[in-house]
Design a protein around this motif. Structure first.
Motif, PDB file in Angstrom:
ATOM      1  N   UNK A   6      12.283  29.070 -36.427  1.00 16.27           N
ATOM      2  CA  UNK A   6      13.323  28.198 -36.982  1.00 16.27           C
ATOM      3  C   UNK A   6      14.697  28.568 -36.440  1.00 16.27           C
ATOM      4  N   UNK A   7      14.924  29.856 -36.234  1.00 14.20           N
ATOM      5  CA  UNK A   7      16.222  30.290 -35.720  1.00 14.20           C
ATOM      6  C   UNK A   7      16.467  29.720 -34.329  1.00 14.20           C
ATOM      7  N   UNK A   8      15.464  29.796 -33.446  1.00 12.27           N
ATOM      8  CA  UNK A   8      15.603  29.244 -32.097  1.00 12.27           C
ATOM      9  C   UNK A   8      15.859  27.747 -32.140  1.00 12.27           C
ATOM     10  N   UNK A   9      15.112  27.055 -32.990  1.00 11.29           N
ATOM     11  CA  UNK A   9      15.257  25.600 -33.067  1.00 11.29           C
ATOM     12  C   UNK A   9      16.628  25.196 -33.604  1.00 11.29           C
ATOM     13  N   UNK A  10      17.115  25.879 -34.628  1.00  9.96           N
ATOM     14  CA  UNK A  10      18.400  25.501 -35.226  1.00  9.96           C
ATOM     15  C   UNK A  10      19.563  25.794 -34.285  1.00  9.96           C
ATOM     16  N   UNK A  11      19.469  26.898 -33.524  1.00 13.08           N
ATOM     17  CA  UNK A  11      20.524  27.171 -32.536  1.00 13.08           C
ATOM     18  C   UNK A  11      20.488  26.129 -31.425  1.00 13.08           C
ATOM     19  N   UNK A  12      19.291  25.746 -30.990  1.00 10.64           N
ATOM     20  CA  UNK A  12      19.163  24.692 -29.971  1.00 10.64           C
ATOM     21  C   UNK A  12      19.723  23.376 -30.484  1.00 10.64           C
ATOM     22  N   UNK A  15      22.036  22.990 -32.802  1.00 14.52           N
ATOM     23  CA  UNK A  15      23.492  23.122 -32.863  1.00 14.52           C
ATOM     24  C   UNK A  15      24.121  22.904 -31.486  1.00 14.52           C
ATOM     25  N   UNK A  16      23.516  23.433 -30.442  1.00 11.67           N
ATOM     26  CA  UNK A  16      24.037  23.258 -29.081  1.00 11.67           C
ATOM     27  C   UNK A  16      23.927  21.802 -28.635  1.00 11.67           C
ATOM     28  N   UNK A  17      22.820  21.141 -28.984  1.00 10.63           N
ATOM     29  CA  UNK A  17      22.635  19.744 -28.598  1.00 10.63           C
ATOM     30  C   UNK A  17      23.645  18.841 -29.300  1.00 10.63           C
ATOM     31  N   UNK A  18      23.916  19.104 -30.575  1.00 12.40           N
ATOM     32  CA  UNK A  18      24.921  18.309 -31.298  1.00 12.40           C
ATOM     33  C   UNK A  18      26.295  18.517 -30.676  1.00 12.40           C
ATOM     34  N   UNK A  19      26.610  19.760 -30.287  1.00 14.76           N
ATOM     35  CA  UNK A  19      27.881  20.015 -29.612  1.00 14.76           C
ATOM     36  C   UNK A  19      27.961  19.274 -28.290  1.00 14.76           C
ATOM     37  N   UNK A  20      26.829  19.192 -27.571  1.00 18.43           N
ATOM     38  CA  UNK A  20      26.814  18.465 -26.298  1.00 18.43           C
ATOM     39  C   UNK A  20      27.018  16.979 -26.502  1.00 18.43           C
ATOM     40  N   UNK A  47      27.999  28.924 -22.836  1.00 17.08           N
ATOM     41  CA  UNK A  47      28.238  28.764 -24.279  1.00 17.08           C
ATOM     42  C   UNK A  47      26.925  28.762 -25.055  1.00 17.08           C
ATOM     43  N   UNK A  48      25.924  28.080 -24.482  1.00 18.16           N
ATOM     44  CA  UNK A  48      24.621  28.051 -25.147  1.00 18.16           C
ATOM     45  C   UNK A  48      24.030  29.455 -25.212  1.00 18.16           C
ATOM     46  N   UNK A  49      24.117  30.193 -24.083  1.00 16.49           N
ATOM     47  CA  UNK A  49      23.609  31.558 -24.074  1.00 16.49           C
ATOM     48  C   UNK A  49      24.335  32.450 -25.062  1.00 16.49           C
ATOM     49  N   UNK A  50      25.648  32.251 -25.171  1.00 19.96           N
ATOM     50  CA  UNK A  50      26.428  33.030 -26.126  1.00 19.96           C
ATOM     51  C   UNK A  50      26.007  32.732 -27.555  1.00 19.96           C
ATOM     52  N   UNK A  51      25.751  31.445 -27.834  1.00 18.57           N
ATOM     53  CA  UNK A  51      25.304  31.065 -29.178  1.00 18.57           C
ATOM     54  C   UNK A  51      23.984  31.757 -29.526  1.00 18.57           C
ATOM     55  N   UNK A  52      23.050  31.771 -28.569  1.00 22.82           N
ATOM     56  CA  UNK A  52      21.761  32.415 -28.823  1.00 22.82           C
ATOM     57  C   UNK A  52      21.935  33.911 -29.048  1.00 22.82           C
ATOM     58  N   UNK A  53      22.770  34.543 -28.273  1.00 21.31           N
ATOM     59  CA  UNK A  53      22.975  35.980 -28.409  1.00 21.31           C
ATOM     60  C   UNK A  53      23.584  36.329 -29.766  1.00 21.31           C
TER      61      UNK A  53
END
Length: 618
Positions: A153-159, A161-166, A175-181
């Protein structure tokens, strides 16, 4: 008042349906979801709209926390590579696989397609656990599925969040890599810190009520700070729960552990049952919204089937590819049957439906995307959830039977009893009364023998000593309770005193060993036990089979006119003796007299052996 009535009806209906599904041996998530769909068309049932905040803040943290409490930190470390591959790699692979299908079939930007892919990518923790428990699959597979579902769920929710930002503007790979980290490291760090603080506080609490209250706050105390600092609340909750569950035996009192376990099991049952019923209640309105969205109906149906197929195919591709490549180079020992079960156990659930509601109103084809998420949830529950038990049976996979579990428990209790008796010998002082020492020894031996009595299959008319003790003691407790209740009704004793006495009777009754009787078909399956330990030379040298030196009876019991409970066979000379729960205990007496170290069970369906010298099972 309407809200209160609705909650009572919801929880009551969910509980009744879950109980019926368990009794009928049917998938609980599927039954509850279909019941919700049917109920949504009743005129007296109002439209249900599940707010994403309710799921992400109110339901997800406690559900993840209660699963994490039961997760073995040792097993998690052993399967870390597989779990990381499924909870991170597979989620990302499924996200972009679905995104390409949606982008090709629907008039939506690629960022919106990725957002839907992230929504439908993570298998559901509740669905996976429920189906895994019901199918009776090997525990190694269950461990991987449960641990995977805690982190995906953590991976999916971060993904997401990045897609909504895009969708809102430009976003870079960095930025996506930073969000995951930040999500992964920050979530794990916050979860560990919260766990340490809770341990420091709770180990000073001796009241089970106060300790359980602190436990109920734990998932939210971990989740909220993590989300505030843009870390993963999911990882924070899971990390906190796993740390607390692993160390609870050392810092938490027994009464607090029992109370905490009971309360969390109740909460888990209520939330799991209510969640899937709510999913079904939303189906009607989501379908109607997509049907009237203006999109061509044939395109809508084709896209729904294609997305469901993409979700169900992506998982086997990801699971089988590394396994087949490794087998090609002779580096993999994982059975293909295990990979097949893991690849098919991809049921989606409440997180998918909650995540799709996080999409902004400006998202193109939003009603259609909501329907696609619903199709994936319903389709995987229907297709994979119902066929998974069949697949497990087809591949002839099974978890340990109750009889095999009983053997493992008896062996572990025997080891614990040995340590307890050794500690007793060290603690005995010159002023320790002999009756106290003997009482402690007998209570420990009685508990251990009770576990061994679960093995074998005595004659129907013969009650084991533990069974007789349980029957008689329960009858005595009932008589004692009736007497206390009669005194209460007469009003001759203070009520607080009565409550204290009744509580003590209840506590003793709850402590009486209540071993469930194994089914006859499970009893007939071979009981192999554990492999002979490397350190036990006697078990390695003792034969697995040997002809008895006479009839299958305990000759000494026959001579003495006593009755045995279970029979044991000396692997050195073939002598048959009765077990420790029998009056004569002739198997142990034979070992002491002859020096022969290994006896084996000759009860129907049992092939385990016991070394008296090293006190090890083989």
């Amino acid at each position: 008042m309407h809200i209160a009535i609705g909650l009572v009806v919801l929880i009551g209906s969910a509980t009744a349906l879950a109980a019926l599904a368990r009794r009928a041996g049917i998938s609980e998530p599927l039954v509850l979801t279909l019941a919700g769909v049917a109920a949504s068309y009743l005129p007296m049932v109002p439209q249900v709209h599940l707010e994403p905040e309710v799921v992400l803040l109110g339901l997800l943290p406690p559900l993840l926390y209660t699963a994490a409490l039961r997760t073995s930190l040792v097993d998690f470390k052993d399967n870390l590579r597989t779990i990381a591959s499924l909870s991170v790699g597979l989620v990302l692979f499924s996200t972009f696989t679905v995104a390409l299908v949606v982008w090709w079939l629907l008039p939506v930007p690629f960022a919106a397609a990725v957002a839907l892919g992230a929504v439908v990518a993570p298998p559901d923790a509740v669905a996976a656990t429920t189906v895994a428990r019901r199918t009776g699959m090997p525990r190694s597979i269950v461990t991987v599925l449960e641990d995977e579902s805690l982190f995906n769920d953590a991976t999916a929710l971060v993904s997401l969040r990045s897609a909504i930002a895009a969708m809102a503007g430009a976003v870079t790979v960095w930025q996506i890599g930073e969000d995951f980290l930040i999500a992964a490291v920050g979530g794990a760090l916050i979860g560990a810190v919260v766990a340490a603080l809770l341990v420091a506080v709770r180990k000073r609490i001796n009241d089970p009520v106060l300790d359980t209250t602190a436990s109920l706050l734990a998932p939210f105390v971990a989740y909220l700070p993590a989300e505030h600092f843009h870390a993963s609340g999911v990882i924070a909750v899971v990390t906190c729960g796993m740390i607390l569950g692993h160390g609870a035996q050392r810092w938490q009192g027994a009464a607090s552990r029992v109370a905490e376990t009971t309360n969390w099991r109740t909460i888990q049952f209520i939330l799991e049952s209510a969640v899937f019923l709510i999913i079904g209640l939303q189906v009607r309105w989501i379908v109607e919204g997509a049907w009237h969205s203006g999109l061509d109906h044939s395109t809508l149906l084709v896209t729904a089937v294609a997305v469901l197929a993409a979700v169900m195919v992506a998982r086997p591709i990801w699971v089988f590819t590394p396994v087949l490549v490794a087998r090609l180079f002779g580096r993999s020992r994982e059975p293909l049957s295990h990979a097949a079960v893991v690849s098919w156990a991809g049921m989606r659930g409440v997180v998918t439906l909650a995540a799709v509601l996080l999409l902004p109103e400006s998202t193109p084809q939003l009603p259609v995307l909501e329907l696609l998420a619903l199709v994936v949830v319903g389709g995987t529950l229907l297709v994979q959830g119902t066929s998974l038990p069949w697949l497990v049976r087809l591949l002839k996979l099974r978890g340990p039977t109750r009889a095999e579990d009983a053997l493992a428990k008896a062996d572990l209790l025997q080891q614990a009893a040995g340590a307890g008796l050794a500690e007793l010998d060290r603690r005995i002082g010159p002023d320790t009364p002999e009756p106290v020492i003997e009482s402690l020894r007998q209570r420990l031996i009685w508990r251990t023998n009770a576990a061994w009595e679960r093995l074998g299959r005595p004659e129907a008319e013969l009650a084991t000593p533990t069974a007789e003790y349980r029957r008689l003691r329960l009858a005595m407790l009932a008589a004692e309770r009736d007497t206390v209740l009669a005194v209460r009704d007469a009003g001759t004793v203070d009520y607080e005193v009565l409550q204290h006495v009744l509580a003590r009777l209840d506590l003793e009754e709850s402590m009486i060993d209540r071993f469930d009787e194994a089914d006859d078909d499970q009893r007939l399956e071979p009981l192999a036990g554990a492999a002979a330990p490397d350190g036990c030379e006697h078990l390695r040298q003792a034969p697995l089979l040997r002809e008895p030196d006479g009839a299958l009876v305990c000759a000494q019991c026959v001579a003495e006119g006593s009755t045995w409970v279970h029979l044991r066979l000396c692997t050195a000379c073939g002598t048959i003796g009765c077990c420790e729960s029998s009056v004569g205990n002739h198997a142990s007496a034979h070992h002491h007299a002859s020096g022969h170290p290994v006896m084996r069970s000759i009860e129907p369906g049992e092939v385990w052996r016991w070394c008296y010298v090293d006190e090890l099972l083989g």
